[in-house]
Design a protein around this motif. Sequence first.
Motif, short mmCIF file in Angstrom:
data_model
loop_
_atom_site.label_atom_id
_atom_site.label_comp_id
_atom_site.label_asym_id
_atom_site.label_seq_id
_atom_site.Cartn_x
_atom_site.Cartn_y
_atom_site.Cartn_z
N CYS A 174 -6.61 -1.25 0.22
CA CYS A 174 -5.62 -1.82 1.46
C CYS A 174 -6.35 -2.19 2.59
O CYS A 174 -7.46 -1.48 3.04
N CYS A 219 -5.51 0.04 6.10
CA CYS A 219 -5.90 1.65 6.24
C CYS A 219 -7.11 1.88 5.28
O CYS A 219 -7.65 3.05 5.42
N CYS A 227 -0.03 3.57 3.40
CA CYS A 227 0.48 3.26 5.00
C CYS A 227 1.55 2.25 4.83
O CYS A 227 2.31 1.87 5.95
N CYS A 253 0.70 -1.22 0.03
CA CYS A 253 0.24 0.01 0.09
C CYS A 253 0.85 1.36 -0.05
O CYS A 253 1.77 1.47 0.74
ZN LIG Z 1 -2.82 0.76 3.48
#
Ligand SMILES: [Zn+2]
Length: 276
Positions: free
Chosen positions: A223, A226, A200, A197
């Motif tokens: 993701c 997050c 994050c 991702c």
């Molecule tokens: Zn993420």
Amino acid sequence: MPADPWVEAHAFLRPVAELSAAVDRAAAGIDVRDARIPAWDDYQADFLAGVPLLSSATAGVDLEPGGRMAVALIESLAAGTSPGWLAAETGALDAHLRLAPNASRRIPGFLLGDEALDPPFPGLLRYLAWTAMARFLRPLVVAFDGCRDEDRWLRRYCPTCGSLPAMAQLTGADPGRKRLLSCGCCGTRWQFKRTGCPFCETDSQRLASVTIEGEGGLRIDHCESCRGYLKTYDGQGQEALLLSDWSSLHLDLLAHDRGLKRLAGSLYEFEPARDS
Ligand SMILES: [Zn+2]
Ligand SMILES: [Zn+2]
């Protein structure tokens, strides 16, 4: 304007397609100045430290001529035959910039995060000024693409302007298939981890994707950690349209309906397009 088959098949995109076309027409009518290419050796230490090119004091790219192009674009849209709200809002921006000392210097500062300019319609200014600035920066972006060591960047933000990616693109075939992140502001595309991702920087196992039938190779990668998502173009040849961000605003709605959050950078309001 010849009807684009993509827009024909997605009639709800017509207002934003028309806005984009009107702005492109006005931008084609202004004088293009070319950004000076810096000495790459001077920038190398900053590059390795993760400083984007335009923020690097040692690279020293002068953005003022791009700011002048942005002023000219807004002036042209304000004076031209733009549809109702666009004429009114660019008119207000034009009036504000005329009163701002050194507007052509302050616009690049505004684009890179300085909030001192405080314009009316800041979202519209960001969109128009980045449109002009991307034209100014094009030779620089091409030269930077040609000499950048991608393996030594691999960061989640644009190596040229520092923005978060607007979209991603998968290119090539296995082995050696790559994921590029695409900047919606300056137009740079840069390499990132194939999975993982960019919001994050979690581990790759937590990315999932939703493929949409009949959407030209577009999909939504999201993701699970997050809840951020990135629209991804799994194809090649239609970058100008399919990586433009506006051409897939319906995918943002779809992601929103699934409870995902748009963490990507964008020059487009994530709302149903307004009427002209
Ligand atoms: Zn993420
Ligand atoms: Zn950028």
